[in-house]
Structures are given as structure tokens and as C-alpha cells.
Write a protein that holds these residues in place. Structure first.
Motif, PDB file in Angstrom:
ATOM      1  N   ALA A  26       0.828  -1.208   0.000  1.00 44.24           N
ATOM      2  CA  ALA A  26       0.000   0.000   0.000  1.00 44.24           C
ATOM      3  C   ALA A  26       0.860   1.254   0.000  1.00 44.24           C
ATOM      4  O   ALA A  26       0.487   2.276  -0.563  1.00 44.24           O
ATOM      5  N   ASP A  27       2.041   1.172   0.638  1.00 44.62           N
ATOM      6  CA  ASP A  27       2.918   2.342   0.691  1.00 44.62           C
ATOM      7  C   ASP A  27       3.477   2.697  -0.676  1.00 44.62           C
ATOM      8  O   ASP A  27       3.950   3.810  -0.887  1.00 44.62           O
ATOM      9  N   ASP A  28       3.454   1.726  -1.612  1.00 40.42           N
ATOM     10  CA  ASP A  28       3.988   1.978  -2.950  1.00 40.42           C
ATOM     11  C   ASP A  28       2.949   2.592  -3.881  1.00 40.42           C
ATOM     12  O   ASP A  28       3.273   2.998  -4.990  1.00 40.42           O
ATOM     13  N   LEU A  29       1.707   2.642  -3.452  1.00 38.05           N
ATOM     14  CA  LEU A  29       0.644   3.198  -4.282  1.00 38.05           C
ATOM     15  C   LEU A  29       0.550   4.705  -4.085  1.00 38.05           C
ATOM     16  O   LEU A  29       0.830   5.214  -3.000  1.00 38.05           O
ATOM     17  N   PRO A  30       0.147   5.422  -5.129  1.00 36.05           N
ATOM     18  CA  PRO A  30      -0.101   6.864  -4.927  1.00 36.05           C
ATOM     19  C   PRO A  30      -1.234   7.064  -3.934  1.00 36.05           C
ATOM     20  O   PRO A  30      -2.213   6.316  -3.928  1.00 36.05           O
ATOM     21  N   ALA A  31      -1.094   8.058  -3.087  1.00 35.42           N
ATOM     22  CA  ALA A  31      -2.091   8.317  -2.051  1.00 35.42           C
ATOM     23  C   ALA A  31      -3.004   9.456  -2.472  1.00 35.42           C
ATOM     24  O   ALA A  31      -2.597  10.379  -3.191  1.00 35.42           O
ATOM     25  N   VAL A  32      -4.251   9.388  -2.028  1.00 39.06           N
ATOM     26  CA  VAL A  32      -5.198  10.488  -2.228  1.00 39.06           C
ATOM     27  C   VAL A  32      -4.830  11.607  -1.261  1.00 39.06           C
ATOM     28  O   VAL A  32      -4.699  11.386  -0.058  1.00 39.06           O
ATOM     29  N   VAL A  33      -4.647  12.816  -1.789  1.00 40.57           N
ATOM     30  CA  VAL A  33      -4.266  13.979  -0.991  1.00 40.57           C
ATOM     31  C   VAL A  33      -5.458  14.935  -0.934  1.00 40.57           C
ATOM     32  O   VAL A  33      -6.016  15.305  -1.967  1.00 40.57           O
ATOM     33  N   PRO A  61      -0.142   7.465 -11.058  1.00 41.21           N
ATOM     34  CA  PRO A  61      -0.486   6.040 -11.078  1.00 41.21           C
ATOM     35  C   PRO A  61       0.047   5.388 -12.349  1.00 41.21           C
ATOM     36  O   PRO A  61       0.335   6.066 -13.339  1.00 41.21           O
ATOM     37  N   ALA A  62       0.149   4.077 -12.330  1.00 43.60           N
ATOM     38  CA  ALA A  62       0.632   3.365 -13.517  1.00 43.60           C
ATOM     39  C   ALA A  62      -0.391   3.410 -14.644  1.00 43.60           C
ATOM     40  O   ALA A  62      -0.038   3.346 -15.821  1.00 43.60           O
ATOM     41  N   ALA A  63      -1.668   3.529 -14.288  1.00 44.41           N
ATOM     42  CA  ALA A  63      -2.770   3.597 -15.254  1.00 44.41           C
ATOM     43  C   ALA A  63      -3.856   4.463 -14.641  1.00 44.41           C
ATOM     44  O   ALA A  63      -3.816   4.764 -13.446  1.00 44.41           O
ATOM     45  N   PRO A  64      -4.826   4.897 -15.450  1.00 41.77           N
ATOM     46  CA  PRO A  64      -5.916   5.697 -14.870  1.00 41.77           C
ATOM     47  C   PRO A  64      -6.597   4.981 -13.699  1.00 41.77           C
ATOM     48  O   PRO A  64      -6.840   3.773 -13.762  1.00 41.77           O
ATOM     49  N   VAL A  65      -6.888   5.725 -12.646  1.00 42.97           N
ATOM     50  CA  VAL A  65      -7.536   5.165 -11.466  1.00 42.97           C
ATOM     51  C   VAL A  65      -8.797   5.972 -11.157  1.00 42.97           C
ATOM     52  O   VAL A  65      -8.865   7.168 -11.426  1.00 42.97           O
ATOM     53  N   THR A  66      -9.773   5.292 -10.595  1.00 42.78           N
ATOM     54  CA  THR A  66     -11.025   5.920 -10.199  1.00 42.78           C
ATOM     55  C   THR A  66     -11.086   6.023  -8.687  1.00 42.78           C
ATOM     56  O   THR A  66     -10.977   5.010  -7.985  1.00 42.78           O
ATOM     57  N   VAL A  67     -11.228   7.235  -8.185  1.00 42.14           N
ATOM     58  CA  VAL A  67     -11.356   7.476  -6.749  1.00 42.14           C
ATOM     59  C   VAL A  67     -12.837   7.662  -6.436  1.00 42.14           C
ATOM     60  O   VAL A  67     -13.494   8.538  -7.000  1.00 42.14           O
ATOM     61  N   GLY A 116     -11.162   6.743  -2.060  1.00 48.64           N
ATOM     62  CA  GLY A 116     -10.180   5.714  -2.382  1.00 48.64           C
ATOM     63  C   GLY A 116     -10.672   4.802  -3.469  1.00 48.64           C
ATOM     64  O   GLY A 116     -11.661   5.066  -4.144  1.00 48.64           O
ATOM     65  N   GLY A 117      -9.967   3.679  -3.623  1.00 51.41           N
ATOM     66  CA  GLY A 117     -10.311   2.708  -4.649  1.00 51.41           C
ATOM     67  C   GLY A 117      -9.103   1.897  -5.041  1.00 51.41           C
ATOM     68  O   GLY A 117      -7.988   2.119  -4.545  1.00 51.41           O
ATOM     69  N   PRO A 118      -9.278   0.940  -5.959  1.00 46.43           N
ATOM     70  CA  PRO A 118      -8.157   0.116  -6.418  1.00 46.43           C
ATOM     71  C   PRO A 118      -7.054   0.961  -7.040  1.00 46.43           C
ATOM     72  O   PRO A 118      -7.322   1.863  -7.834  1.00 46.43           O
ATOM     73  N   GLY A 119      -5.812   0.704  -6.644  1.00 48.11           N
ATOM     74  CA  GLY A 119      -4.677   1.399  -7.224  1.00 48.11           C
ATOM     75  C   GLY A 119      -4.231   2.636  -6.488  1.00 48.11           C
ATOM     76  O   GLY A 119      -3.270   3.280  -6.900  1.00 48.11           O
TER      77      GLY A 119
END
Length: 243
Positions: A26-33, A61-67, A116-119
């Protein structure tokens, strides 16, 4: 000799180290700020008012993500809803803040929402509805009028959103209070999401802007044993929201 070679090959396969694929931590994922503005640590708004927060990501993110923004259970009954249910961040737009308006619908006090969400590594949005009065110069140039057609176990509610002011509206949100047993099954000409007994309707890209005097027709369908949405009707929150 052939049998000996096959046996040696089989032993080599058995002796080979196992390769384990470890998912990203989880620490390697971009965080929601979350940025509440003015160095604030939570969103603060007058009762029946609103305020805005900005959301972005801490890294691409590596690909588009949905928050996705959801409302956590609140035993005290305070109801604050977001103007948007989902936000999309891409590898090129991850650092561009996206604004979400938090709208106070019912009672005073605290609520927590999640984003939040996947990724991504999610964040908690803290929001407080205070007992202060609305500013005297609030822009009320957005109205929402509803009509409901009901049948046993279900209903359709149409909403006419009108810009009654003299300046263009670039965005808007409609919040419709419904009775406790009513559930939204779909929406048309809008993104519809239900938080407890509040339905939030966000416009599509093609009907988001309203010139003075123009209207947009949206609506939602639901199920329930009652025949009409709860008293109080629909509330329209316009953008720009002038204070």
C-alpha cells in the motif's frame, strides 16, 4: 542414459527456487491527498450550506484510477454529501486538483467520508456542519423543481434545474431527500448516487453549463413503499457558488 538424463532434469526442476509474485504494498501506491484550503484540517460549513475541498494524488499512477467518495456511517444523524461520487486521475493529470463540494443536508455535527479505490491509498475527509447562518450574499440562482409519478413499490422523479440568475452557471449539484425506505435504482441525464436518504444528482458534461434562463431536465427512478419523496424537495447548489 536417456532415463538418467530425464531423472536429472526432473531433479533440477524440483531444486529450482520458487518465484513468488508479491503485490505492491500500500505504501507503494499513490495516495489520495486532500486539501481543505487555508491550512485547515477539515471541511467546515454552515448548516444547510456547503464548502469545497480539492483532491489530487501524491504520485502518478501506472494507469488511470477511479477514486470513489463514500459516506461512513454516522450514528448522530448528521448528513453531508459530496457533489461528485467518482473522480478519475491519469498518469498525466494525477497532480491536478479536482474540486468536490461538500453539501450539508441535515442536522449539525461531524461526518467522515472516504476517498479511495483500487490502485490508490485512500484518505478520510472530515467535515463539520456548524450552527452559523448562511452568508447574506449567497448565490441562490439555481433552482430545482420536482415531479413524481408513483406506482406500487416504485416511482419516477423528474427534476427541472433552472438558472434563474443573470450570470452563467458552469456546474451544479442537486440533492433530493427521500423517505427512509426509498432506494435509487437508476438516474437519467445525470450521475445519481444515494447516501443514506439523500440522492445526489451530478450533471453530465453536456448539460453541466447553464446560461441565464435555461434549464436542464434530469431525474431518477427508485423503489419503495411510499409514493412521494420526503418533504423538503430538491436543493440545487450552483457553481460558481458566490459568497
Amino acid at each position: 542414459m536417456f532415463r538418467l538424463r530425464r531423472a536429472l532434469a526432473a531433479l533440477a526442476v524440483l531444486a529450482a527456487p520458487l518465484v513468488t509474485v508479491t503485490p505492491a504494498a500500500a505504501d507503494d501506491l499513490p495516495a489520495v491527498v486532500v486539501d481543505y484550503g487555508n491550512d485547515a484540517t477539515y471541511a467546515n460549513m454552515p448548516g444547510s450550506g456547503s464548502t469545497t475541498v480539492d483532491l489530487a494524488l501524491s504520485a502518478p499512477p501506472a494507469a488511470p484510477v477511479t477514486v470513489t467518495i463514500d459516506l461512513l456511517p454516522n450514528p448522530k444523524g448528521t448528513l453531508i454529501v459530496p457533489s461528485r461520487h467518482t473522480l478519475i486521475f491519469t498518469p498525466t493529470t494525477w497532480s491536478t486538483p479536482q474540486q468536490v463540494r461538500l453539501i450539508s443536508v441535515r442536522d449539525f455535527g461531524w461526518v467522515d467520508l472516504t476517498a479511495g479505490g483500487p490502485g490508490v491509498t485512500g484518505a478520510t475527509l472530515g467535515a463539520y456542519s456548524n450552527t452559523g447562518p448562511l452568508p447574506p450574499n449567497l448565490n441562490h440562482a439555481c433552482t430545482a423543481k420536482t415531479t413524481t409519478t408513483a406506482w406500487p413499490g416504485g416511482f419516477n422523479t423528474g427534476v427541472t434545474v433552472t438558472n434563474t440568475g443573470s450570470t452563467p452557471i458552469t456546474d451544479w449539484t442537486v440533492v433530493q431527500v427521500v423517505n427512509a425506505d426509498e432506494k435509487v435504482s437508476r438516474a437519467w441525464n445525470a450521475e445519481g448516487t444515494q447516501y443514506l436518504n439523500a440522492v445526489v444528482l451530478s450533471p453530465r458534461a453536456w448539460n453541466r453549463a447553464l446560461a441565464p434562463g435555461t434549464s436542464a431536465a434530469i431525474g431518477f427512478q427508485g423503489t419503495g413503499t411510499t409514493t412521494q419523496p420526503a418533504a423538503g424537495g430538491a436543493k440545487c447548489v450552483p457553481e460558481p457558488y458566490l459568497l
